[in-house]
Scaffold this motif. Sequence first.
Motif, short mmCIF file in Angstrom:
data_model
loop_
_atom_site.label_atom_id
_atom_site.label_comp_id
_atom_site.label_asym_id
_atom_site.label_seq_id
_atom_site.Cartn_x
_atom_site.Cartn_y
_atom_site.Cartn_z
N VAL A 81 32.67 28.88 48.00
CA VAL A 81 33.37 30.05 47.46
C VAL A 81 32.35 31.02 46.91
O VAL A 81 31.45 30.64 46.17
N HIS A 82 32.49 32.28 47.28
CA HIS A 82 31.62 33.34 46.78
C HIS A 82 32.50 34.39 46.10
O HIS A 82 33.58 34.71 46.58
N ILE A 83 32.02 34.92 45.00
CA ILE A 83 32.75 35.96 44.27
C ILE A 83 32.15 37.30 44.64
O ILE A 83 30.95 37.53 44.49
N LEU A 84 33.00 38.18 45.15
CA LEU A 84 32.59 39.53 45.51
C LEU A 84 33.63 40.51 44.98
O LEU A 84 34.69 40.70 45.59
N PRO A 85 33.36 41.10 43.81
CA PRO A 85 34.29 42.11 43.31
C PRO A 85 34.41 43.26 44.31
O PRO A 85 33.48 43.52 45.09
N THR A 86 35.52 43.94 44.29
CA THR A 86 35.72 45.07 45.19
C THR A 86 34.67 46.13 44.88
O THR A 86 34.58 46.61 43.75
N PRO A 87 33.85 46.47 45.87
CA PRO A 87 32.75 47.42 45.61
C PRO A 87 33.24 48.86 45.48
O PRO A 87 34.24 49.24 46.08
N VAL A 88 32.52 49.62 44.69
CA VAL A 88 32.78 51.05 44.54
C VAL A 88 31.52 51.78 44.96
O VAL A 88 30.43 51.50 44.45
N ASP A 89 31.64 52.69 45.90
CA ASP A 89 30.50 53.47 46.38
C ASP A 89 30.24 54.60 45.38
O ASP A 89 30.90 55.64 45.40
N LEU A 90 29.28 54.37 44.49
CA LEU A 90 28.99 55.34 43.42
C LEU A 90 28.47 56.67 43.96
O LEU A 90 28.57 57.69 43.28
N SER A 91 27.93 56.67 45.17
CA SER A 91 27.42 57.92 45.73
C SER A 91 28.55 58.91 46.02
O SER A 91 28.30 60.10 46.21
N ARG A 92 29.78 58.42 46.05
CA ARG A 92 30.93 59.30 46.30
C ARG A 92 31.39 60.03 45.05
O ARG A 92 32.27 60.88 45.10
N TYR A 93 30.79 59.70 43.90
CA TYR A 93 31.21 60.28 42.63
C TYR A 93 30.02 60.92 41.96
O TYR A 93 28.93 60.36 41.92
N SER A 94 30.23 62.09 41.38
CA SER A 94 29.12 62.83 40.80
C SER A 94 28.70 62.30 39.44
O SER A 94 27.57 62.47 39.02
N GLY A 95 29.62 61.68 38.72
CA GLY A 95 29.30 61.21 37.38
C GLY A 95 29.34 62.33 36.35
O GLY A 95 29.12 62.12 35.18
N LYS A 96 29.62 63.53 36.82
CA LYS A 96 29.70 64.67 35.92
C LYS A 96 31.16 64.88 35.53
O LYS A 96 32.05 64.71 36.34
N SER A 97 31.36 65.29 34.30
CA SER A 97 32.70 65.60 33.85
C SER A 97 33.10 66.97 34.39
O SER A 97 32.41 67.95 34.15
N GLU A 127 42.49 25.70 53.90
CA GLU A 127 42.15 24.55 54.73
C GLU A 127 41.50 24.97 56.05
O GLU A 127 40.56 24.35 56.51
N LEU A 128 42.00 26.03 56.67
CA LEU A 128 41.45 26.44 57.98
C LEU A 128 40.16 27.24 57.86
O LEU A 128 39.44 27.39 58.83
N SER A 129 39.85 27.72 56.65
CA SER A 129 38.67 28.56 56.44
C SER A 129 37.42 27.73 56.20
O SER A 129 37.48 26.63 55.66
N ASP A 130 36.28 28.29 56.59
CA ASP A 130 34.98 27.65 56.35
C ASP A 130 34.38 28.12 55.03
O ASP A 130 33.66 27.38 54.36
N VAL A 131 34.62 29.38 54.70
CA VAL A 131 34.06 30.01 53.50
C VAL A 131 35.13 30.90 52.90
O VAL A 131 35.93 31.50 53.63
N ILE A 132 35.13 30.98 51.58
CA ILE A 132 36.11 31.80 50.87
C ILE A 132 35.35 32.88 50.08
O ILE A 132 34.35 32.59 49.43
N ILE A 133 35.87 34.11 50.13
CA ILE A 133 35.36 35.20 49.30
C ILE A 133 36.50 35.64 48.39
O ILE A 133 37.54 36.08 48.87
N ALA A 134 36.28 35.49 47.08
CA ALA A 134 37.30 35.86 46.09
C ALA A 134 36.82 37.08 45.32
O ALA A 134 35.63 37.24 45.05
N GLY A 135 37.77 37.91 44.92
CA GLY A 135 37.44 39.16 44.24
C GLY A 135 37.01 39.00 42.79
O GLY A 135 36.42 39.91 42.22
N ASN A 136 37.28 37.84 42.19
CA ASN A 136 36.90 37.62 40.80
C ASN A 136 36.90 36.12 40.49
O ASN A 136 37.41 35.32 41.28
N PRO A 137 36.33 35.72 39.35
CA PRO A 137 36.25 34.29 39.02
C PRO A 137 37.62 33.61 38.90
O PRO A 137 37.77 32.45 39.26
N PHE A 138 38.62 34.31 38.37
CA PHE A 138 39.96 33.74 38.25
C PHE A 138 40.48 33.32 39.62
O PHE A 138 40.97 32.21 39.81
N LEU A 139 40.36 34.22 40.60
CA LEU A 139 40.82 33.90 41.95
C LEU A 139 39.96 32.82 42.59
O LEU A 139 40.47 31.96 43.32
#
Length: 190
Positions: free
Chosen positions: A139-155, A116-128
């Motif tokens: 309402v805007h959906i913004l999943p929790t971001p992952v900074d891919l540059s922090r991971y090499s992608g190599k096994s 009620e007191l908020s002007d805009v809502i950001i939810a982490g997923n459609p369910f929320l």
Amino acid sequence: MTQVMFLIPHPNRASSRLRVLNAIPALDQMGFNTVVRMFPQDRNVAGFLRLLPDVKRADVVLLQKKIHFAQWKKLALRRLARRIVFDYDDAVMFVELTQGRGLTGHNLVHFCSVMELSDVIIAGNPFLADFAIANGKPVHILPTPVDLSRYSGKSTPLDGKPGVFRVGWVGSRGNLHELETVASSLRRLS
């Protein structure tokens, strides 16, 4: 320059780190003036009062996940803040279920008062987001971001064993029990 004030529960919480703190450098580079403050404990009235000048100066106040605080504080935020954005990525309205207690609706009432007191809502997923949409606010959906540059992608070999699959957990002790739902699958992979 637009000033954005972030009110976070605690800088060590995964949501605060991943949804707010990791974004601060990029927001600063984009020309935003960012201010991050920890929401004071409920009994710390003086700490809350010290926040209010920053709230009044900010163009936008982003309140992250905090739903339990006194009504007078909610009224003060609403009166002083130009715009309030509420950000959540967990079902904070049903937290008693994750604590092994029955559903009382107590948290849902607090959740609705913050909606009620908020002007805009950001939810982490459609369910929320579905819970916020009923309140008639944007309402805007913004999943929790992952900074891919922090991971090499190599096994990388784990204990000298090539091709070992690693699973990371970004949660906390409070939701660690959620891993039980996938424990048998993880055991089969190991």
